[in-house]
Design a protein around this motif. Structure first.
Motif, mmCIF file in Angstrom:
data_model
loop_
_atom_site.group_PDB
_atom_site.id
_atom_site.type_symbol
_atom_site.label_atom_id
_atom_site.label_comp_id
_atom_site.label_asym_id
_atom_site.label_seq_id
_atom_site.Cartn_x
_atom_site.Cartn_y
_atom_site.Cartn_z
ATOM 1 N N GLY A 226 0.800 -1.215 0.000
ATOM 2 C CA GLY A 226 0.000 0.000 0.000
ATOM 3 C C GLY A 226 0.836 1.269 0.000
ATOM 4 N N VAL A 227 0.140 2.395 -0.063
ATOM 5 C CA VAL A 227 0.779 3.712 -0.118
ATOM 6 C C VAL A 227 1.025 4.229 1.289
ATOM 7 N N ASP A 228 2.284 4.367 1.677
ATOM 8 C CA ASP A 228 2.634 5.008 2.945
ATOM 9 C C ASP A 228 1.950 4.364 4.146
ATOM 10 N N THR A 229 1.785 3.060 4.106
ATOM 11 C CA THR A 229 1.161 2.350 5.219
ATOM 12 C C THR A 229 2.222 1.920 6.226
ATOM 13 N N PRO A 230 1.831 1.580 7.455
ATOM 14 C CA PRO A 230 2.791 1.002 8.399
ATOM 15 C C PRO A 230 3.465 -0.244 7.828
ATOM 16 N N GLN A 231 2.708 -1.021 7.042
ATOM 17 C CA GLN A 231 3.271 -2.230 6.439
ATOM 18 C C GLN A 231 4.376 -1.894 5.443
ATOM 19 N N THR A 232 4.190 -0.806 4.684
ATOM 20 C CA THR A 232 5.217 -0.382 3.730
ATOM 21 C C THR A 232 6.492 0.029 4.458
ATOM 22 N N LYS A 233 6.342 0.822 5.493
ATOM 23 C CA LYS A 233 7.519 1.293 6.237
ATOM 24 C C LYS A 233 8.205 0.134 6.969
ATOM 25 N N ALA A 234 7.410 -0.799 7.488
ATOM 26 C CA ALA A 234 7.990 -1.958 8.159
ATOM 27 C C ALA A 234 8.729 -2.852 7.167
ATOM 28 N N ALA A 235 8.205 -2.973 5.937
ATOM 29 C CA ALA A 235 8.867 -3.797 4.920
ATOM 30 C C ALA A 235 10.253 -3.261 4.594
ATOM 31 N N VAL A 236 10.378 -1.937 4.537
ATOM 32 C CA VAL A 236 11.690 -1.330 4.273
ATOM 33 C C VAL A 236 12.602 -1.520 5.479
ATOM 34 N N LYS A 237 12.080 -1.307 6.658
ATOM 35 C CA LYS A 237 12.869 -1.475 7.874
ATOM 36 C C LYS A 237 13.409 -2.898 7.997
ATOM 37 N N ASN A 238 12.556 -3.882 7.638
ATOM 38 C CA ASN A 238 12.924 -5.290 7.802
ATOM 39 C C ASN A 238 13.622 -5.877 6.578
ATOM 40 N N ASN A 239 13.831 -5.042 5.537
ATOM 41 C CA ASN A 239 14.510 -5.454 4.308
ATOM 42 C C ASN A 239 13.696 -6.442 3.476
ATOM 43 N N THR A 240 12.378 -6.538 3.735
ATOM 44 C CA THR A 240 11.503 -7.279 2.824
ATOM 45 C C THR A 240 11.451 -6.552 1.493
ATOM 46 N N ALA A 241 11.533 -5.231 1.554
ATOM 47 C CA ALA A 241 11.686 -4.370 0.376
ATOM 48 C C ALA A 241 12.801 -3.376 0.702
ATOM 49 N N GLN A 242 13.485 -2.910 -0.323
ATOM 50 C CA GLN A 242 14.576 -1.962 -0.095
ATOM 51 C C GLN A 242 14.148 -0.515 -0.311
ATOM 52 N N LEU A 243 13.006 -0.322 -0.973
ATOM 53 C CA LEU A 243 12.501 1.011 -1.294
ATOM 54 C C LEU A 243 11.010 1.016 -0.999
ATOM 55 N N GLY A 244 10.514 2.092 -0.386
ATOM 56 C CA GLY A 244 9.098 2.153 -0.039
ATOM 57 C C GLY A 244 8.470 3.465 -0.465
ATOM 58 N N LEU A 245 7.245 3.396 -0.993
ATOM 59 C CA LEU A 245 6.498 4.594 -1.377
ATOM 60 C C LEU A 245 5.843 5.189 -0.147
ATOM 61 N N VAL A 246 6.302 6.393 0.233
ATOM 62 C CA VAL A 246 5.717 7.123 1.350
ATOM 63 C C VAL A 246 5.206 8.467 0.826
ATOM 64 N N LEU A 247 4.863 9.380 1.709
ATOM 65 C CA LEU A 247 4.355 10.692 1.308
ATOM 66 C C LEU A 247 5.084 11.777 2.083
ATOM 67 N N THR A 248 5.218 12.940 1.472
ATOM 68 C CA THR A 248 5.996 14.015 2.103
ATOM 69 C C THR A 248 5.311 14.608 3.325
ATOM 70 N N THR A 249 4.039 14.274 3.557
ATOM 71 C CA THR A 249 3.349 14.761 4.748
ATOM 72 C C THR A 249 3.497 13.808 5.935
ATOM 73 N N ASP A 250 4.135 12.665 5.749
ATOM 74 C CA ASP A 250 4.239 11.651 6.800
ATOM 75 C C ASP A 250 5.365 12.014 7.772
ATOM 76 N N ALA A 251 4.993 12.256 9.028
ATOM 77 C CA ALA A 251 5.985 12.628 10.047
ATOM 78 C C ALA A 251 6.560 11.422 10.762
ATOM 79 N N THR A 252 6.141 10.191 10.383
ATOM 80 C CA THR A 252 6.556 8.999 11.124
ATOM 81 C C THR A 252 7.637 8.192 10.421
ATOM 82 N N VAL A 253 8.046 8.591 9.220
ATOM 83 C CA VAL A 253 9.003 7.780 8.450
ATOM 84 C C VAL A 253 10.283 7.541 9.245
#
Length: 257
Positions: A226-253
Motif C-alpha cells: 500500500g501507499v505510505d502504510t505502516p506495512q510499507t515502512k515496516a517492509a523497508v525497515k525489515n529489508n523485505t523491500a529496499q525502497l518504499g512509497l511514502v508521502l511528504t506529509t508523513d511525520a513517522t518515516v
C-alpha cells in the motif's frame, strides 16, 4: 528521497460524479470555508445558512484507503455536514477502483491528486500508451485534468493550497551501505530493489515507470503493502523491500529507521 520530476502528482482537487448534471465538491487540505460555500452553491435547492439546521441532500464521500486520504475525506465530510448535507462515508482501495462509482454517482466526492488523476483519466480516455499530460506546473496539470474529467461526467473545482508529493524511503543502513542521498544516487548505484507500494504503482507515471525512466532505478518486484502504510515502512525497515512509497506529509518515516 523525493524529487519534483517523479513526484509532481501533488495537489488535491475534488471530483464529483454527474447524476443529472455535473456538480462539484472541492476536496483538499486547505480552504475548508471555500468547500462549504461551493457545496452550498452546487447542492439541490439550497436555502440554509450552512449551520447544519437544514438538509441540502445526501452525499457519499469516499477515501482511497490510505491514511491521508481518509483524513481528508473525514475533514470534508465534516464541513459538508455543517453546510447541511447528510454525508455517508465509504472507502475504496485505490482510485482506479473508485472510477466507476464516481461516474455512476454511487460516490459523490473523493480526495485526489491533480497530476496523478490527470494521467489516469488520460489513459482511460486515450489508452494506456497515451503520453503523460501532467506537469510539475499545477496550472498545466489542472488545465489537462478538467476537460478529461468533464468528458466522463465529473467536475473539478480549484485545488487546495496544500501540497503533498510521492517520496521514496530506504532504510538508514541501506543508504549508508550504498552511499545514497537521492533517487539519482540509487539509480547510479546499480542496485536492484524490491519496491513496497500499492499494486497501481506498476503503471503510474510517478511510481515505478518514473523511477525506472527518470532515475534508472532497477525494480525487480512490487511488494503490495500500500501507499505510505505502516506495512510499507515496516517492509523497508525489515529489508523485505529496499525502497518504499511514502508521502511528504508523513511525520513517522524516521520512526522506522
Amino acid at each position: 528521497m523525493t524529487d519534483e520530476a517523479a513526484a509532481s502528482g501533488s495537489r488535491r482537487a475534488g471530483l464529483r460524479a454527474a447524476r443529472r448534471r455535473p456538480r462539484a465538491v472541492l476536496v483538499g487540505i486547505a480552504a475548508l470555508a471555500a468547500l462549504a460555500l461551493s457545496a452550498a452553491a452546487c447542492g439541490s435547492d439550497t436555502s440554509g445558512s450552512g449551520s447544519g439546521s437544514t438538509s441540502e441532500g445526501s452525499l457519499t464521500v469516499a477515501d482511497a484507503g490510505f491514511t491521508e486520504s481518509k483524513v481528508l475525506a473525514e475533514m470534508y465530510a465534516a464541513v459538508l455536514e455543517k453546510a447541511g448535507y447528510k454525508v455517508e462515508r465509504t472507502s475504496v482501495q485505490q482510485t482506479e477502483l473508485a472510477q466507476s462509482s464516481l461516474e455512476n454517482g454511487t460516490v459523490d466526492a473523493i480526495p485526489q491528486y491533480v497530476a496523478t488523476y490527470a494521467d489516469l483519466l488520460n489513459a482511460k480516455v486515450h489508452g494506456s500508451t497515451a503520453p503523460s499530460v501532467s506537469s510539475p506546473d499545477l496550472r498545466k496539470s489542472l488545465a489537462a485534468l478538467r476537460p478529461l474529467a468533464a468528458g466522463v461526467g465529473l467536475s473539478v473545482l480549484d485545488p487546495a493550497a496544500a501540497v503533498d508529493q510521492n517520496a521514496f524511503a530506504v532504510s538508514r543502513s541501506f543508504a549508508a551501505q550504498h552511499h545514497l542521498s537521492t533517487l539519482s544516487d540509487l539509480g547510479a548505484s546499480g542496485q536492484t530493489v524490491k519496491l513496497a507500494a500499492g499494486p497501481e504503482c506498476a503503471s503510474r507515471p510517478f511510481c515505478q515507470p518514473g523511477l525506472e525512466k527518470t532515475y534508472n532505478i532497477k525494480v525487480s518486484e512490487i511488494v503490495r503493502t500500500g501507499v505510505d502504510t505502516p506495512q510499507t515502512k515496516a517492509a523497508v525497515k525489515n529489508n523485505t523491500a529496499q525502497l518504499g512509497l511514502v508521502l511528504t506529509t508523513d511525520a513517522t518515516v524516521a520512526d522506522y529507521g
